[in-house]
Design a protein around this motif. Sequence first.
Motif, PDB file in Angstrom:
ATOM      1  N   PRO A  68       0.806  -1.231   0.000  1.00  0.00           N
ATOM      2  CA  PRO A  68       0.000   0.000   0.000  1.00  0.00           C
ATOM      3  C   PRO A  68       0.838   1.281   0.000  1.00  0.00           C
ATOM      4  CG  PRO A  68      -0.936  -1.602   1.509  1.00  0.00           C
ATOM      5  CD  PRO A  68       0.366  -2.175   1.045  1.00  0.00           C
ATOM      6  N   ALA A  69       1.941   1.279   0.750  1.00  0.00           N
ATOM      7  CA  ALA A  69       2.777   2.486   0.792  1.00  0.00           C
ATOM      8  C   ALA A  69       3.378   2.791  -0.573  1.00  0.00           C
ATOM      9  CB  ALA A  69       3.884   2.312   1.830  1.00  0.00           C
ATOM     10  N   ALA A  70       3.727   1.735  -1.334  1.00  0.00           N
ATOM     11  CA  ALA A  70       4.264   1.942  -2.684  1.00  0.00           C
ATOM     12  C   ALA A  70       3.166   2.434  -3.622  1.00  0.00           C
ATOM     13  CB  ALA A  70       4.864   0.645  -3.208  1.00  0.00           C
ATOM     14  N   ARG A  71       1.960   1.900  -3.477  1.00  0.00           N
ATOM     15  CA  ARG A  71       0.851   2.326  -4.340  1.00  0.00           C
ATOM     16  C   ARG A  71       0.537   3.810  -4.154  1.00  0.00           C
ATOM     17  NH1 ARG A  71      -1.861  -1.786  -6.847  1.00  0.00           N
ATOM     18  NH2 ARG A  71      -1.474  -3.912  -6.084  1.00  0.00           N
ATOM     19  N   GLN A  72       0.760   4.313  -2.940  1.00  0.00           N
ATOM     20  CA  GLN A  72       0.526   5.729  -2.697  1.00  0.00           C
ATOM     21  C   GLN A  72       1.506   6.607  -3.484  1.00  0.00           C
ATOM     22  OE1 GLN A  72      -1.758   7.452  -0.985  1.00  0.00           O
ATOM     23  NE2 GLN A  72      -2.915   5.684  -0.247  1.00  0.00           N
ATOM     24  N   ALA A  97      -9.807  10.486  -5.973  1.00  0.00           N
ATOM     25  CA  ALA A  97      -9.175  11.163  -4.844  1.00  0.00           C
ATOM     26  C   ALA A  97      -9.726  10.618  -3.526  1.00  0.00           C
ATOM     27  CB  ALA A  97      -9.413  12.667  -4.942  1.00  0.00           C
ATOM     28  N   ASP A  98     -11.021  10.312  -3.496  1.00  0.00           N
ATOM     29  CA  ASP A  98     -11.627   9.719  -2.299  1.00  0.00           C
ATOM     30  C   ASP A  98     -11.014   8.356  -2.003  1.00  0.00           C
ATOM     31  OD1 ASP A  98     -13.274  11.869  -1.882  1.00  0.00           O
ATOM     32  OD2 ASP A  98     -15.020  10.975  -2.862  1.00  0.00           O
ATOM     33  N   LEU A  99     -10.718   7.582  -3.049  1.00  0.00           N
ATOM     34  CA  LEU A  99     -10.118   6.262  -2.852  1.00  0.00           C
ATOM     35  C   LEU A  99      -8.742   6.370  -2.193  1.00  0.00           C
ATOM     36  CD1 LEU A  99     -11.009   4.426  -6.205  1.00  0.00           C
ATOM     37  CD2 LEU A  99     -12.171   4.272  -3.994  1.00  0.00           C
ATOM     38  N   TYR A 100      -8.065   7.479  -2.442  1.00  0.00           N
ATOM     39  CA  TYR A 100      -6.752   7.709  -1.829  1.00  0.00           C
ATOM     40  C   TYR A 100      -6.851   8.469  -0.514  1.00  0.00           C
ATOM     41  CZ  TYR A 100      -4.172   6.148  -5.982  1.00  0.00           C
ATOM     42  OH  TYR A 100      -3.633   5.400  -7.000  1.00  0.00           O
ATOM     43  N   ASP A 101      -8.093   8.703  -0.039  1.00  0.00           N
ATOM     44  CA  ASP A 101      -8.327   9.417   1.228  1.00  0.00           C
ATOM     45  C   ASP A 101      -7.702  10.808   1.227  1.00  0.00           C
ATOM     46  OD1 ASP A 101      -9.748   7.303   2.409  1.00  0.00           O
ATOM     47  OD2 ASP A 101      -7.885   6.306   2.998  1.00  0.00           O
ATOM     48  N   ILE A 102      -7.769  11.475   0.076  1.00  0.00           N
ATOM     49  CA  ILE A 102      -7.259  12.834  -0.018  1.00  0.00           C
ATOM     50  C   ILE A 102      -8.333  13.800   0.483  1.00  0.00           C
ATOM     51  CG2 ILE A 102      -6.387  14.603  -1.601  1.00  0.00           C
ATOM     52  CD1 ILE A 102      -5.516  12.289  -3.441  1.00  0.00           C
TER      53      ILE A 102
END
Length: 294
Positions: A68-72, A97-102
Amino acid sequence: MITVRDLRKEYGDFVAVEGSTFEVAPGEVFGVVGPNGAGKTTTLKTLAGLVEPTAGTVEVAGRPPDEPAARQQLGFLPEESPLYEEMTARSYLSFFADLYDIPTETAQKRIESTLDRLELDHRDRPLGDVSKGMKRKVAIARSLVNEPDVLVYDEPASGLDPLTTNYVVEFTRELADAGKTVVFSAHNLYHVESVCDRVAVMNEGRVVAKGSPAALREQYGTTEYRVFTSIPVDGSEETDRGHRVTVESMAAVDEVREQVTAAGGEVRDIRTIEASLERVFLDIADGSETEAGA
């Protein structure tokens, strides 16, 4: 930063990628080229964490790409990128953007800024009603919505008109100039040559050569010299600029010069013709099994 070491991917008995090794630094555009079936898309999907390697290691920003950290830190653009056509560009990008919790305010500013950079109009029109070029720009914007450090683009200008293609290619260069790590594949080798710092040539699942376009031309290409003379010489043909003979070394140019001078003529012009990356690519893919230096 991307690091690939001895990457191998098998599908049953079929080996799609074997022994690929390369690194891509921040601020660099790294092209992956090769004929159909060479392993380009499998390689890029592995970098994006969508395909699990059979062997070898892949790291994106210091982590395996499926973490997950790499996907970010990653933005991926596949060759075929269907969109939710009932959505507008704004709503589509807000959804991701919501999927990335931005946070909403941050997302809105980022989306508008990205759409401005991509010069994308009709932001509130359903995506099913916009051109293919605009859809591709929205897909590129989607890859940037999480502010990634690493971008993996598979044929980013696929099927686009020449004007939009040039824009997408130039935008790719701008991303690298802003410090992004960019890996992309493309069939148009003119664009690869114009935008890439380095290139990996793949054939039958292997990286058979890699280096800067200039280094690949120097190692695999040939340089020709077109000598235009006022009188005919052995092997020349008449043109509107004089008699032209093509030779492959400066020593041969000197021989033509001496022959012309001895016959009372003169050399009017000498043109150097270097092999294009496309010509080099065809020569490498046709028979090279030795990898060039990085």
